[in-house]
Design a protein around this motif. Structure first.
Motif, short mmCIF file in Angstrom:
data_model
loop_
_atom_site.label_atom_id
_atom_site.label_comp_id
_atom_site.label_asym_id
_atom_site.label_seq_id
_atom_site.Cartn_x
_atom_site.Cartn_y
_atom_site.Cartn_z
N LEU A 167 0.71 -1.28 -0.10
CA LEU A 167 0.10 0.09 -0.36
C LEU A 167 0.73 1.58 0.04
CD1 LEU A 167 -3.24 0.23 0.06
CD2 LEU A 167 -3.11 0.94 2.38
N LYS A 168 1.46 0.88 0.50
CA LYS A 168 2.94 2.22 1.07
C LYS A 168 3.12 2.11 -0.34
CE LYS A 168 6.52 4.82 3.05
NZ LYS A 168 6.21 6.20 2.59
N ARG B 100 -9.38 13.79 -2.64
CA ARG B 100 -8.55 12.97 -2.68
C ARG B 100 -9.37 12.05 -2.43
NH1 ARG B 100 -2.35 11.07 -1.98
NH2 ARG B 100 -2.38 8.77 -2.10
N ASP C 195 -8.82 7.13 -2.67
CA ASP C 195 -7.95 6.39 -2.90
C ASP C 195 -8.48 5.23 -3.44
OD1 ASP C 195 -6.75 8.28 -0.97
OD2 ASP C 195 -4.89 7.13 -2.43
N PHE D 105 -12.00 6.14 -0.76
CA PHE D 105 -11.28 4.81 -0.06
C PHE D 105 -11.83 3.57 -0.67
CE2 PHE D 105 -8.72 1.92 2.32
CZ PHE D 105 -7.63 2.24 1.26
N ALA E 66 0.72 3.70 -3.54
CA ALA E 66 -0.40 4.10 -3.20
C ALA E 66 0.21 5.39 -2.17
CB ALA E 66 -1.20 4.16 -2.37
N ASP E 67 1.20 5.64 -1.75
CA ASP E 67 2.51 6.17 -0.93
C ASP E 67 1.35 6.60 0.84
OD1 ASP E 67 4.63 7.51 -0.08
OD2 ASP E 67 3.95 9.77 -1.09
N LEU E 68 0.63 5.17 1.37
CA LEU E 68 -0.38 5.42 1.96
C LEU E 68 0.49 4.80 3.20
CD1 LEU E 68 -3.56 4.86 0.60
CD2 LEU E 68 -2.74 7.09 1.29
N GLU E 69 0.81 5.92 4.39
CA GLU E 69 1.10 4.96 5.47
C GLU E 69 0.42 4.27 6.20
OE1 GLU E 69 4.71 5.26 6.25
OE2 GLU E 69 5.46 6.52 5.75
N LYS E 70 -1.03 4.73 6.81
CA LYS E 70 -2.69 4.12 7.07
C LYS E 70 -3.08 4.16 6.01
CE LYS E 70 -3.16 9.07 9.36
NZ LYS E 70 -4.13 8.95 9.03
N VAL E 71 -4.65 3.40 6.80
CA VAL E 71 -5.81 4.25 5.49
C VAL E 71 -5.93 5.35 5.68
CG1 VAL E 71 -8.37 3.42 5.98
CG2 VAL E 71 -6.10 1.71 6.66
N PRO E 72 -6.71 6.57 5.06
CA PRO E 72 -7.01 7.57 4.56
C PRO E 72 -8.29 7.83 4.90
CG PRO E 72 -7.00 6.26 2.62
CD PRO E 72 -6.96 5.68 3.38
#
Ligand SMILES: Nc1ncnc2c1ncn2[C@@H]1O[C@H](COP(=O)(O)OP(=O)(O)OP(=O)(O)O)[C@@H](O)[C@H]1O
Ligand SMILES: [Mg+2]
Lengths: 307, 246
Positions: free
Chosen positions: A11-12, A65, A67, A25, A15-21
Motif C-alpha cells: 500500500l505504501k 482525494r 484512493d 477510499f 499509493a504512498d499511504l502509511e495508514k488508511v486515509p
C-alpha cells in the motif's frame, strides 16, 4: 479488518499511504472489497452487473482525494475489475489508483483493471497510477490496465502512470475522447528488466475545437526485456496534439516505438517525437568524474530519467 | 603535484595516425596555471587525459607521486582531481541540486546548495529544482558546472574555458570563485582560457599548439609574446594558404 505487514508495504509503495486515509477510499484485496469509505461529496458503490465500483464525485467538489488501491497477494488469482468515475461539473480532485502484486507462488497472478473516467464540463482530475510487483515465487505477475477517458468541454485530465518494478507482463491500453477546449496530459514511466515485456497503446480522438493532448512516455528497458510503444492521435478539429516516446535501452533489451498521427482537419497541429538509445557516454563520464562508479552513475541517470 | 611524462595521444584519422598530443612533458606545482593556445591545439584533449577520459597512447601521468596513467575516471576523481567541462553535459530529470549534492559527495541541505549557486551568480531559488536539461541556457549550464567544481573542492581542478559564454558582469565573481577555491582546497587550479584577463592573473602560462607546448613561463614573460602573435596569426595563415591555393 486489519492489513498484514506485507499488504501495508504494498500500500505504501503503490499509493504512498502509511495508514488508511480519512478521505474517500476503496481497497480491493485479492478479488474482493476489503475496506471502503465515502465522504459527503464522493460516493463509491459496488457495481451490480460486473465486478468493480462506480465512483461519483459531486459537481463543484474541490481539493478532495480518492484512493482506490488494489492488492493481489495470492498466487494463481486472476482479478478483473471495472471502475467507473463520474466527475461532476467544475470538480477538481486527485484520484490515486495503483496495484501491487505479491506473488510467492508458482502460478501466475493477474490483475486487469478497466478504468473509465467521465469528466463533465470544466472538471479537473489528476490521476496517479502505480504498478508494482514483488514476491519470491516463480509465478508470473501480470497487470493489464485499461484507461478510458471522456472529457467534456473545458475539462482537464492529467494522468501519471508508472510501472515501477517486478511486473512480468503488461499491456497498457489508453483511449481518450476530447471535447471542445478539453485537455489531456499523460506522463508514463516504465522500467522493465529480466525477461519482462511491456506494451503500451495510446489512442486519442481529438474531436473538440481547441482541445489539446500531450502524451509523454519515458522508459528504461534492461536485460532481455522488451517494450512496445504505440500511439495514435487523430486530430479531427482545430487542436494541438503532441506525443513523445523517449527510451533508454540497455543490455540485450529491445524497444519499438510505433507512433501514428492522423489529421482530419486543416487546423489540427500534431507532433510526434521518438528517441531510443543507450545512456549517453558523456553523462556517465560526467558523473564518474564526480567520483561515482560506472554503476552508480548509471543508476543516477536512470532514476533521474524516470523521476 | 601533477606531472606528465612524454604523454602522447594519437587517433586514427583519414590520413593515418594523428598526434593530437605529442610527447608533452609538464610538471605543475603552481597554484594557478593557465593553458592557452589556438583552437584545436589540444588543450581540452590534455584536460581529458588528466581526468582519465582519454588514455594516453604513450607516456605517464603522475599525481602526487602516484602513477595514475591506468587509473579510471572514478579513481582519479576520488584521488582529488576535478574537471569542469568546456561543454557541460545535460541530463533528463536530474536537477541542479542533485548534481551539486553528488559533486559534494555528502548530504547537503537546500541552503548549502543555494550557497554554491549564489557564488556563481545564479539566483539560487530559481535554480535548485531545475532539471539540468535542454531548458538551461549555455551560460547557466557553465555556471552550474563551476558550482559543481566548487562543491567538490578537490586538490586539483581543471576548468576548460569557464568564462566562455558567461557575461561580463560575472567575470569578477569568477575570479572570486577561484580565490575561494584555493583558500578552501589549498590546491591547484588549471584554467584553459583564451581570456587575457584570466591569463593576466595566472602564476604561469602554458601555450599549447599542434599538440605541443610552444611556450611556458611566468605570465609577464609569455603574455606579451602571446598577444602580439600566436592564436590570431595562426588562423590567418591557414586561411591565407587556403585562398592562395584556390
Ligand atoms: N577523439 C578525437 N578523435 C579525433 N580527433 C580529435 C578527438 N578529440 C580531439 N580531436 C582533435 O584534436 C584537436 C585538438 O582538440 P581539442 O579539443 O583538444 O582542442 P582545444 O585546444 O581544446 O581547442 P578549443 O580552443 O577550440 O577548445 C582538434 O583538431 C580536434 O578536432
Ligand atoms: Mg577546448
Amino acid at each position: 479488518m486489519a492489513l498484514d505487514k506485507m499488504q501495508m508495504n504494498l500500500l505504501k509503495t503503490i499509493a504512498d499511504l502509511e495508514k488508511v486515509p480519512d478521505g474517500a477510499f476503496n481497497l480491493r484485496l485479492d478479488g474482493g472489497l476489503a475496506m471502503r469509505n465515502n465522504t459527503e461529496n464522493i460516493t463509491i458503490e459496488t457495481k451490480q452487473d460486473k465486478p468493480g465500483i462506480d465512483i461519483y464525485i459531486k459537481a463543484g467538489t474541490k481539493n478532495e482525494r480518492v484512493d482506490i488501491p488494489v492488492i493481489v497477494s495470492k498466487t494463481g488469482l486472476k482479478d478483473l475489475v471495472y471502475n467507473d468515475f463520474y466527475i461532476g461539473e467544475g470538480a477538481d480532485v486527485l484520484i490515486v489508483a495503483g496495484c501491487g502484486i505479491h506473488n510467492d507462488g508458482s502460478e501466475k497472478s493477474e490483475h486487469d483493471g478497466i478504468h473509465a473516467f467521465h469528466l463533465a464540463k470544466n472538471a479537473r482530475v489528476k490521476y496517479v497510477e502505480k504498478h508494482y510487483g514483488e514476491g519470491e515465487g516463480t509465478g508470473e505477475r501480470i497487470l493489464n490496465p485499461t484507461t478510458e477517458v471522456d472529457i467534456a468541454e473545458g475539462g482537464y485530465l492529467e494522468m501519471e502512470t508508472a510501472q515501477i518494478k517486478g511486473v512480468d507482463s503488461t499491456k497498457r491500453v489508453t483511449r481518450a475522447v476530447l471535447g471542445d477546449k478539453a485537455t489531456l496530459i499523460i506522463h508514463e514511466k516504465i522500467m522493465t528488466h529480466g525477461k519482462q515485456s511491456a506494451e503500451t497503446d495510446f489512442a486519442v480522438d481529438m474531436n473538440g475545437f481547441d482541445c489539446g493532448a500531450h502524451v509523454v512516455s519515458r522508459s528504461v528497458a534492461k536485460d532481455n526485456s522488451h517494450q512496445h510503444f504505440t500511439s495514435l492521435i487523430n486530430g479531427n478539429n482545430q487542436c494541438n496534439g503532441h506525443t513523445e516516446c523517449d527510451a533508454i535501452i540497455m543490455d540485450n533489451a529491445g524497444v519499438t516505438a510505433d507512433p501514428k498521427l492522423t489529421a482530419n482537419h486543416v487546423d489540427a497541429s500534431l507532433i510526434h517525437e521518438a528517441a531510443i538509445g543507450k545512456i549517453a557516454g558523456e553523462q556517465l563520464i560526467k558523473l564518474m568524474s564526480l567520483g561515482l562508479s560506472e554503476k552508480e552513475a548509471e543508476e543516477q541517470i536512470i532514476n533521474g530519467f524516470l523521476k | 603535484m601533477l606531472e606528465l611524462q612524454n604523454v602522447s595521444f594519437q587517433v586514427d584519422s583519414e590520413n593515418g595516425q594523428k598526434e593530437i598530443i605529442d610527447s608533452v612533458n609538464l610538471r605543475i606545482d603552481e597554484r594557478f596555471v593557465a593553458i592557452t593556445g589556438p583552437n584545436g591545439g589540444g588543450k581540452s584533449t590534455l584536460a581529458k587525459l588528466i581526468m582519465g577520459i582519454y588514455k594516453p597512447t604513450a607516456g605517464k601521468i603522475i599525481f602526487n607521486g602516484v602513477d595514475i596513467t591506468d587509473k579510471s575516471i572514478t579513481e582519479r576523481a576520488q584521488m582529488g582531481i576535478t574537471f569542469a567541462f568546456q561543454q557541460p553535459v545535460r541530463f533528463k530529470g536530474i536537477t541542479v541540486s542533485d548534481l551539486i549534492t553528488l559533486a559534494s559527495a555528502k548530504e547537503l541541505n537546500t541552503s548549502q546548495v543555494c550557497n554554491y549557486l549564489s557564488e556563481v551568480g545564479l539566483c539560487a531559488r530559481d535554480y535548485v529544482d531545475r532539471e539540468v536539461n535542454e531548458s538551461l541556457s549555455g551560460g547557466e549550464l557553465k555556471r552550474i558546472e563551476i558550482a559543481m567544481a566548487m562543491a567538490r573542492g578537490t586538490e586539483l581542478t581543471v576548468f576548460d574555458e569557464p568564462e566562455a559564454g558567461i557575461d561580463l558582469w560575472s567575470f569578477k565573481n569568477l575570479i572570486s570563485v577561484f580565490r575561494k577555491m584555493y583558500d578552501k582546497t589549498n590546491g591547484s587550479i588549471i584554467i584553459i582560457s583564451h581570456q587575457e584577463r584570466i591569463l593576466n592573473i595566472a602564476d604561469r602560462i602554458i601555450v599549447i599548439a599542434d599538440g605541443k607546448i610552444t611556450n611556458d613561463g611566468k605570465g609577464e614573460a609569455v603574455l606579451p609574446e602571446l598577444l602580439g602573435t600566436q592564436s590570431a596569426t595562426d588562423a590567418c595563415t591557414v586561411l591565407k594558404n587556403k585562398v592562395d591555393m584556390e
